[in-house]
Design a protein around this motif. Structure first.
Motif, PDB file in Angstrom:
ATOM      1  N   SER A  64       0.838  -1.210   0.000  1.00  0.00           N
ATOM      2  CA  SER A  64       0.000   0.000   0.000  1.00  0.00           C
ATOM      3  C   SER A  64       0.866   1.251   0.000  1.00  0.00           C
ATOM      4  CB  SER A  64      -0.922  -0.006   1.226  1.00  0.00           C
ATOM      5  OG  SER A  64      -1.743  -1.153   1.233  1.00  0.00           O
ATOM      6  N   ALA A 398      -3.439   2.146   4.032  1.00  0.00           N
ATOM      7  CA  ALA A 398      -2.688   0.917   4.313  1.00  0.00           C
ATOM      8  C   ALA A 398      -3.314   0.138   5.459  1.00  0.00           C
ATOM      9  CB  ALA A 398      -1.237   1.263   4.645  1.00  0.00           C
ATOM     10  N   GLN A 401      -6.537  -1.532   4.114  1.00  0.00           N
ATOM     11  CA  GLN A 401      -6.263  -2.661   3.226  1.00  0.00           C
ATOM     12  C   GLN A 401      -5.717  -3.856   4.004  1.00  0.00           C
ATOM     13  OE1 GLN A 401      -3.824  -0.932   0.106  1.00  0.00           O
ATOM     14  NE2 GLN A 401      -5.625  -0.217  -1.010  1.00  0.00           N
TER      15      GLN A 401
END
Length: 418
Positions: A64, A398, A401
């Motif tokens: 990410s 990030a 995810q």
């Protein structure tokens, strides 16, 4: 076996201490971002050292975080290529070096946040502390409250511990939204302290007489309240947010009215409140230079080079999209446009999900969107807090995810068992 357990138990406190030191270092760096009266500022020195130390100690770059890292590196490669076409490279390499440094701060912030999400709170509290101090300096300077206080002003405009009122004003917006969010969602007992902080920050921003900052605050504040109303499903909570928002607006409007009672404030406000200034619409003014710059950039795939348009026409681009074309070439422009579009798209996708980091993502996303809008009339290229906001958003992306991957793994494990 027992030796392994003992070693793990002994390593845990060391990791905790190292993590705490890292968090405090990040917070200290953010705090220093509010004090940039000359360059290199303490912020550059501290954050450059941190970048080296963090990477030497093995800073984890996830897939990410690799996205902004890759795009920002391509952006700066475009800047390096633009140096090749400059007739005089004076100042050019240093400009791109600063751009590369700021890009790495985005990566550091994002990776540090992904590593320990609680750093988001540390970052914003450090930002608020710096913003309040620098706003107080700007206010005291504007009213010449003590001998030498004028160093905190420029052109009779408050600029705090910054070099430019047009950077000082926008710097205060994210801390204002953070305090506003806390006011709307926190306990009533905290309200007096939060209101006091808001009044200081808004007054400091107002006295910067930056039209971009005024517009940014108005847009961001309305957007934040709208998103909060959209997110909260209970009628009672929506009514609370709406009522407190109206009260906050009235209180801030009262503060502005009081400030306008000073003739000096009122006179400058009447001048700065005009949508188009003489230097905007005049021949070879800001808007004319935008047109000329875009036409030149269309003929120069590698760009013109850092600060070259300013040397040619006496004033810099004052437009971030034009800046990315003239300073970073077509390659840099595409990389920058892709980064901004990717940031806003992913941020919007995750914006209203109930997560511990959701308020910080919401604030960061709203303010970045606002910066993209004011970027049409101002150059945000080397604004330290802009790269900090990018780091905050990509850190939250990030985290989201990673959270989604864990959910998929858990679901897969349950499916396998059944």
């Amino acid at each position: 076996m027992s030796a392994t357990v003992h070693h793990s138990a002994g390593a845990a406190p060391q990791r905790a201490i190292a993590g705490w030191i890292g968090s405090m270092a990040i917070g200290f760096g953010v705090f220093l971002s509010g004090f940039v009266m000359s360059e290199p500022a303490p912020y550059e020195l501290v954050m450059a050292s941190q970048i080296v130390v963090w990477f030497l100690l093995g800073l984890t770059i996830s897939r990410s975080v690799a996205v902004p890292l890759s795009l920002l590196l391509v952006y700066n490669v475009g800047g390096m290529l633009s140096l090749l076409v400059m007739p005089d490279m004076t100042g050019g390499p240093m400009y791109i070096a600063v751009s590369t440094f700021l890009a790495l701060t985005t990566v550091l912030y994002a990776a540090a946040i992904e590593g320990r999400p609680h750093r988001l709170e540390i970052i914003f509290k450090a930002w608020v502390a710096a913003a309040i101090i620098t706003a107080i300096l700007g206010i005291l300077g504007y009213f010449h409250a003590f001998p030498g206080a004028g160093i905190f002003t420029r052109y009779d405009r408050a600029m705090g511990a910054f070099e430019d009122p047009n950077v000082f004003g926008p710097y205060l917006v994210a801390p204002i939204l953070y305090l506003l969010h806390r006011l709307l969602t926190g306990r009533p007992a905290q309200a007096p302290l939060l209101v006091a902080g808001l009044l200081i920050l808004v007054l400091g921003l107002f006295l910067s007489f930056s039209r971009a900052a005024w517009g940014l605050l108005l847009f961001s504040g309305v957007m934040l309240v709208f998103l909060m109303l959209l997110k909260e499903r209970t009628g009672a909570f929506r009514l609370k947010i709406l009522a407190l928002s109206v009260a906050a607006i009235l209180l801030l409007a009262l503060a502005v009215v009081i400030a306008l009672q000073f003739d000096k404030v009122a006179d400058l406000f009447s001048t700065r409140a005009r949508l188009v200034q003489d230097y905007d619409g005049a021949r070879l003014g800001r808007f004319e230079r935008h047109k000329i710059g875009f036409l030149l950039a269309m003929e120069r795939p590698l760009g013109l080079g850092p600060m070259e348009l300013g040397r040619m026409y006496g004033e810099d681009e004052h437009n971030i999209w034009l800046k990315s074309l003239t300073t970073y070439g077509w390659l840099g422009f595409v990389a920058y446009l892709t980064l901004i579009a990717w940031t806003l798209t992913l941020g919007f996708r995750y914006l209203l999900r109930e997560r511990p980091w959701q308020p910080y993502l919401m604030i960061g996303w709203v303010v970045i969107l606002g910066h993209c809008l004011i970027g049409n009339v101002i150059d945000t290229d080397h604004w330290r807090h802009f790269y900090l906001l990018l780091g905050v958003i990509w850190g939250c992306i990030a985290l989201e995810q990673r959270h989604q991957r864990r959910l998929r793994s858990a679901n897969h494990a349950r499916t396998s068992l059944t």
